[in-house]
Design an enzyme around this catalytic site. Structure first.
Site, short mmCIF file in Angstrom:
data_model
loop_
_atom_site.label_atom_id
_atom_site.label_comp_id
_atom_site.label_asym_id
_atom_site.label_seq_id
_atom_site.Cartn_x
_atom_site.Cartn_y
_atom_site.Cartn_z
N SER A 128 0.83 -1.20 0.00
CA SER A 128 0.00 0.00 0.00
C SER A 128 0.86 1.25 0.00
O SER A 128 1.95 1.26 0.57
CB SER A 128 -0.87 -0.02 1.26
OG SER A 128 -1.46 1.24 1.48
N TYR A 153 -2.24 -1.41 10.97
CA TYR A 153 -2.49 -1.91 9.61
C TYR A 153 -1.33 -1.54 8.68
O TYR A 153 -0.78 -2.39 7.97
CB TYR A 153 -3.81 -1.33 9.05
CG TYR A 153 -3.86 -1.38 7.55
CD1 TYR A 153 -4.07 -2.60 6.89
CD2 TYR A 153 -3.62 -0.25 6.77
CE1 TYR A 153 -4.05 -2.66 5.51
CE2 TYR A 153 -3.60 -0.30 5.40
CZ TYR A 153 -3.82 -1.51 4.77
OH TYR A 153 -3.78 -1.57 3.40
N LYS A 157 1.82 -3.84 6.51
CA LYS A 157 2.28 -3.77 5.11
C LYS A 157 3.80 -3.57 5.07
O LYS A 157 4.50 -4.17 4.25
CB LYS A 157 1.55 -2.66 4.36
CG LYS A 157 0.07 -2.93 4.16
CD LYS A 157 -0.18 -4.20 3.36
CE LYS A 157 -1.64 -4.59 3.25
NZ LYS A 157 -1.86 -5.92 2.65
N1 UFG Z 1 -13.00 10.79 3.00
C1 UFG Z 1 -14.04 11.66 3.31
N2 UFG Z 1 -15.19 11.14 3.80
C2 UFG Z 1 -15.37 9.80 3.98
C3 UFG Z 1 -14.32 8.92 3.66
C4 UFG Z 1 -13.14 9.46 3.18
O1 UFG Z 1 -13.91 12.87 3.16
O2 UFG Z 1 -16.44 9.40 4.44
C5 UFG Z 1 -11.76 11.35 2.45
C6 UFG Z 1 -10.56 11.08 3.32
O3 UFG Z 1 -10.40 12.10 4.29
C7 UFG Z 1 -9.45 11.06 2.29
C8 UFG Z 1 -10.11 10.52 1.02
O4 UFG Z 1 -11.50 10.70 1.23
O5 UFG Z 1 -9.02 12.36 2.04
C9 UFG Z 1 -9.84 9.08 0.77
O6 UFG Z 1 -10.11 8.33 1.94
P1 UFG Z 1 -10.18 6.75 1.93
O7 UFG Z 1 -10.53 6.33 3.32
O8 UFG Z 1 -11.06 6.29 0.83
O9 UFG Z 1 -8.70 6.31 1.55
P2 UFG Z 1 -7.30 6.69 2.25
O10 UFG Z 1 -6.57 7.59 1.33
O11 UFG Z 1 -7.47 7.10 3.65
O12 UFG Z 1 -6.61 5.24 2.23
C10 UFG Z 1 -5.27 5.08 1.96
C11 UFG Z 1 -5.05 3.63 1.51
C12 UFG Z 1 -5.21 2.68 2.65
C13 UFG Z 1 -4.39 3.14 3.81
C14 UFG Z 1 -4.71 4.56 4.18
C15 UFG Z 1 -3.80 5.03 5.29
O13 UFG Z 1 -5.95 3.29 0.47
O14 UFG Z 1 -4.77 1.39 2.27
O15 UFG Z 1 -4.53 5.41 3.08
O16 UFG Z 1 -4.27 6.18 5.87
F1 UFG Z 1 -4.59 2.38 4.88
#
Ligand code: UFG
Length: 344
Positions: A128, A153, A157
């Site tokens: 990741s 988590y 990785k």
């Molecule tokens: N977000 C929102 N509202 C939501 C969900 C997400 O605004 O309800 C925003 C988050 O703040 C972020 C973006 O959408 O800016 C993406 O969020 P996700 O949760 O979909 O994905 P992440 O970027 O947080 O996930 C990534 C990787 C994961 C890892 C994580 C670590 O895909 O494998 O970063 O923080 F674990």
């Protein structure tokens, strides 16, 4: 046929099921192992509907040695392993770290033991972009330093990659590619398989589509005061079908002895950063629906911006993401409508 039978762990999950489709399309025989902890058997029907073939399914808990042993005893002739199976909820991993270490790292260790004793030398690992943490330089290339993990988590990785690096050094013949995913989204364009998180989604895109489908009331956008063009976080959203195809390319690279190092790492992203508001706009455009959302506080642990430098994957692996954010949102929405029995 020799050289073509692949174990796909987590094979009924989001990325695993899409990868199974691409493997079957390329003529591989697949065995899908899954403990059904975060999915059902329904993707088997979906994979069959797309490919015309129903893959062999093994319900196995890969963190239990006897079950892993049994799986490899029943299938003594795997030619490669693609290892997706893992817990992946960041917040849960903070509350239950040992569950994450036992499952994610225990299963990896047990699989590697089977590979060693049975001389299975081709291994693809789901890593990741979380290993990069808050990168100091964008886009992020593979030489960017691995930062201290921000969650158990994320640490699984990082340690997983280290386990593989050590295993490659110690076990002659073992060839590994670790693929560092940015943000996989979307669904198969046929809508036969897609992402179906159990419970309330933690990730942005399923939350968007569930809100539009009326399953959730309102999307919360976590902060608009970041140092980005519109103040919301920037991520590299990549279509799951592109991610799936990269696994087949990586596997072929190993099987055709094209890898230059016994342990290789590649970013899987599009190279393009999109803000949360851009994702919402894309959804609204392709669905024709206005999304109910509001800006709330930042979510702890979110990095400001992360998107991939894809040159190594493009030039060395010979793979490039082909599908756009709009296509991914369209496919995610088609899938959500199908799951919810919506027509419009
Ligand atoms: N977000 C929102 N509202 C939501 C969900 C997400 O605004 O309800 C925003 C988050 O703040 C972020 C973006 O959408 O800016 C993406 O969020 P996700 O949760 O979909 O994905 P992440 O970027 O947080 O996930 C990534 C990787 C994961 C890892 C994580 C670590 O895909 O494998 O970063 O923080 F674990």
């Amino acid at each position: 046929m020799k050289g073509r039978k692949i174990l796909v762990t987590g094979g009924l999950g989001f990325i695993g099921s899409h990868t199974a489709v691409e493997l079957i399309a390329q003529g591989f025989e697949v065995v899908l192992a899954d403990n059904l902890s975060n999915t059902t058997e329904a993707p088997l029907e979906g994979i069959e509907a797309i490919t015309g073939q129903r893959p062999v399914f093994e319900k196995v808990d890969l963190s239990i040695g006897a079950e892993v042993q049994g799986l490899f005893d029943r299938h003594p002739n795997f030619d490669g392993v693609i290892h997706f199976a893992a817990h992946k909820a960041v917040g849960e991993s903070v509350r239950e770290p040992i569950k994450y270490y036992l499952n994610n790292l225990g299963s990896l260790g047990l699989l590697l033991e089977q590979c060693r004793t049975r001389s299975i030398v081709h291994f693809i690992f789901s890593s990741s972009c979380t290993v990069y943490g808050e990168a100091t330089r964008l886009p992020i290339d593979e030489s960017a330093p691995v930062q201290p993990a921000m969650s158990p988590y994320g640490n699984t990785k990082q340690v997983g990659e280290e386990m593989l690096r050590d295993a490659v050094r110690a076990y002659s013949g073992l060839q590994v590619i670790a693929l560092r995913y940015f943000n996989p989204i979307g669904a198969h364009p046929s809508a036969h398989i897609g992402e179906l998180p159990l419970g309330s989604p933690l990730n942005l895109v399923p939350y968007v589509t569930q809100t539009a489908a009326g399953v959730r009331e309102q999307l919360q956008v976590f902060g608009n005061d970041y140092d980005t063009p519109d103040g919301t976080n920037v991520r590299d959203y990549i279509h799951v079908v592109d991610i799936a195809k990269a696994h087949v390319v990586a596997l072929n690279r190993l099987m055709q002895h094209q890898n230059t190092d016994a342990y290789e790492v590649f970013n899987l992203g599009t190279g393009r950063g999109s803000s949360v508001l851009e994702v919402i706009r894309s959804f609204e455009k392709v669905s024709g629906k206005a999304l109910n959302y509001r800006i709330v506080e930042r979510r702890p642990g979110d990095v400001t911006a992360a998107y991939a430098d894809t040159r190594k994957a493009n030039e060395v692996l010979g793979w490039k993401a082909e599908l756009s954010l709009d296509q991914a949102m369209e496919d995610a929405w088609r899938w959500e409508k199908k799951v919810r029995n919506l027509n419009d």
